[in-house]
Design a protein around this motif. Structure first.
Motif, mmCIF file in Angstrom:
data_model
loop_
_atom_site.group_PDB
_atom_site.id
_atom_site.type_symbol
_atom_site.label_atom_id
_atom_site.label_comp_id
_atom_site.label_asym_id
_atom_site.label_seq_id
_atom_site.Cartn_x
_atom_site.Cartn_y
_atom_site.Cartn_z
ATOM 1 N N SER A 80 0.833 -1.198 0.000
ATOM 2 C CA SER A 80 0.000 0.000 0.000
ATOM 3 C C SER A 80 0.864 1.242 0.000
ATOM 4 O O SER A 80 2.097 1.170 0.144
ATOM 5 N N ASP A 82 1.140 3.148 2.301
ATOM 6 C CA ASP A 82 1.679 3.305 3.651
ATOM 7 C C ASP A 82 2.668 2.209 4.028
ATOM 8 O O ASP A 82 3.140 2.174 5.173
ATOM 9 N N SER A 83 2.996 1.311 3.092
ATOM 10 C CA SER A 83 4.060 0.341 3.338
ATOM 11 C C SER A 83 5.385 1.074 3.482
ATOM 12 O O SER A 83 5.576 2.158 2.918
ATOM 13 N N LEU A 84 6.305 0.491 4.222
ATOM 14 C CA LEU A 84 7.587 1.135 4.496
ATOM 15 C C LEU A 84 8.687 0.547 3.620
ATOM 16 O O LEU A 84 8.799 -0.675 3.484
ATOM 17 N N SER A 254 5.824 8.577 9.024
ATOM 18 C CA SER A 254 6.354 7.246 8.697
ATOM 19 C C SER A 254 7.800 7.296 8.214
ATOM 20 O O SER A 254 8.314 6.284 7.726
ATOM 21 N N ASP A 263 5.453 -0.326 14.012
ATOM 22 C CA ASP A 263 5.339 -0.183 12.565
ATOM 23 C C ASP A 263 6.028 -1.303 11.794
ATOM 24 O O ASP A 263 6.058 -1.273 10.560
ATOM 25 N N ARG A 266 4.553 -3.024 8.735
ATOM 26 C CA ARG A 266 4.457 -2.294 7.459
ATOM 27 C C ARG A 266 5.750 -2.341 6.655
ATOM 28 O O ARG A 266 5.788 -1.873 5.511
ATOM 29 N N SER A 304 10.929 5.203 4.552
ATOM 30 C CA SER A 304 9.775 6.075 4.350
ATOM 31 C C SER A 304 8.680 5.304 3.633
ATOM 32 O O SER A 304 8.887 4.167 3.168
ATOM 33 N N SER A 305 7.527 5.911 3.523
ATOM 34 C CA SER A 305 6.407 5.345 2.774
ATOM 35 C C SER A 305 6.181 6.170 1.511
ATOM 36 O O SER A 305 6.536 7.355 1.457
ATOM 37 N N ARG A 307 3.439 7.445 0.587
ATOM 38 C CA ARG A 307 2.593 8.578 0.944
ATOM 39 C C ARG A 307 3.412 9.695 1.590
ATOM 40 O O ARG A 307 3.243 10.872 1.289
ATOM 41 N N ASP A 308 4.330 9.323 2.488
ATOM 42 C CA ASP A 308 5.180 10.321 3.138
ATOM 43 C C ASP A 308 6.073 11.030 2.136
ATOM 44 O O ASP A 308 6.182 12.267 2.142
#
Length: 426
Positions: A80, A82-84, A254, A263, A266, A304-305, A307-308
């Motif tokens: 996703s 938001d995965s790292l 994140s 976390d 993720r 990081s993700s 999204r970040d």
């Protein structure tokens, strides 16, 4: 979307009036990433990657993310936004832009001698021959400057780039570029890093430069050293400075140098490419990034993700503004994403791309690519922002080395096709 709001946001991203109607109309298109989606679909599955994330953002509208597959072949967690991911050298533009913020505040000078901050760099020695003897040396004819640290023109070496005795010296001294895995693997065993950023800076000062400062572009540990410069100038730990001045105000919760236990679920798995096959080298559940690093690597250390990191790119595209708040100086962003190469330094050819400029930790496009700023990471991540038109894009994978497979150039071609389609049909 309110047209006036779109126009205000687009103007803040530096978009010309002629392009505004076309990008405004593109906001109504439900799918702007047909070519990129096809690439992601083709590269996820048996015999390829467990999962990938790509994104495309246009000014004034929500970012479109394409996430497909799982975080690992043995992990059923869906990939996703938001995965790292280990972003490695995509850390460099973050470090560089935050150095530019300190310059905008008058706490650093772009052409300030490094030795004014770190006196141990006052009298550097330089190899007579690049990657040659470490005893046949000459005094550096000029001082290293902050500009040179930011643009890889300081003459500092890089233990993953250099060959011969200087590479061996750097590894013996613990001057390694980051961390990869808890397992010792040929080609990916970067060595044991020196404990602490202060000790890193002191030891690096004793290693010969590979070129005279300000004469050539050589990929280097300049952004790692910039982390220590920031510590001395601000009186804060480098990681604390980034958290306080960028990550917290920009909503990048994140992004960090260490993944917290809460976390860990993720965190994706990183793979090594062996004979065309992916072999897990750093599983998410036991990753080296779950432990505290030897020091915060300003050139390679962040997780990081998508999204970040998109929020960071959007911050740049909007001249330091995000969600209606000023987080960075417009001057810091505009200058940091422009060509900062010292006068007389030949334009580098980076990864086969056209000759380009270089800004604060990232490549700067010239000519037909004018305004494009971005960089990539050692585990298959890449991100860019078009400072002229305001769009931004990313691809997140986890495999090393990133040139072992054809994913990244295929993604770049697909991205170009999608952007051209937006402009042609709008």
């Amino acid at each position: 979307m309110d047209r006036r709001l779109f126009l205000r946001m687009a103007a803040s991203a530096g978009i010309g009036a002629a392009l505004l109607p076309r990008l405004a109309l593109a906001a109504a298109q439900p799918d702007r990433m047909a070519h990129v989606e096809a690439v992601v679909a083709r590269w996820v599955g048996t015999g390829h990657f467990p999962g990938l994330v790509a994104s495309l953002g246009l000014p004034g509208q929500p970012t479109q993310f394409v996430a497909r597959g799982m975080q690992a072949f043995t992990d059923g967690t869906p990939m996703s936004a938001d995965s790292l991911f280990r972003i490695y050298s995509m850390t460099k533009p973050i470090t560089g832009i935050m150095a530019m913020q300190l310059i905008a505040e008058g706490r650093l000078g772009l052409d300030q001698p490094l030795a004014e901050i770190l006196p141990e760099y006052a009298q550097m020695q330089v190899q007579n021959q690049y990657d040659g003897s470490i005893t046949a040396l000459h005094p550096a004819p000029r001082a290293i400057t902050i500009r040179q640290l930011l643009t890889h023109t300081s003459g500092l070496g890089y233990s993953i780039v250099q060959k011969g005795p200087i590479a061996a010296l750097m590894r013996r001294q613990g001057l390694v570029p980051g961390q990869v895995t808890r397992i010792s693997l040929p080609g990916l065993d970067w060595g044991t890093p020196v404990p602490g950023l202060e000790a890193f800076a002191q030891r690096l000062a004793k290693v010969p430069l590979v070129a005279d400062p300000g004469t050539a572009w050589h990929y280097s540990m300049g952004l790692d050293l910039m982390g220590r410069v920031i510590e001395v100038v601000t009186g804060q730990r480098f990681d604390a400075f980034l958290r306080e001045r960028l990550f917290a105000p920009a909503g990048m919760a994140s992004t960090s140098f260490q993944v917290s236990p809460r976390d860990a679920h993720r965190l994706t798995t990183n793979y090594g490419v062996v004979a065309g096959h992916l072999v897990p080298i750093d599983p998410g559940e036991t990753s080296v990034f779950l432990s505290a690093p030897a020091f915060p690597f300003g050139g390679s250390g962040l997780v990081s993700s998508p999204r970040d990191y998109d929020r960071f790119l959007r911050l740049l595209a909007q001249g330091g503004m995000l969600d209606g708040r000023r987080i960075l100086s417009e001057q810091a962003v505009r200058v940091g994403t422009s060509n900062l190469l010292p006068p007389g330094v030949p334009l580098p050819v980076i990864d086969g791309a056209p000759r380009s400029g270089f800004g604060a930790g990232g490549r700067v496009g010239l000519g037909a690519e004018a305004g494009i700023f971005g960089w990539s990471g050692a585990a298959g991540t890449v991100a860019m922002v078009d400072m002229v038109h305001g769009y931004r894009s990313q691809l997140f994978a986890q495999f090393m080395p990133p040139n072992a497979l054809g994913l990244l150039p295929e993604f770049q071609r697909a991205l170009k096709a999608d952007i051209m389609a937006i402009l042609e049909t709008s």
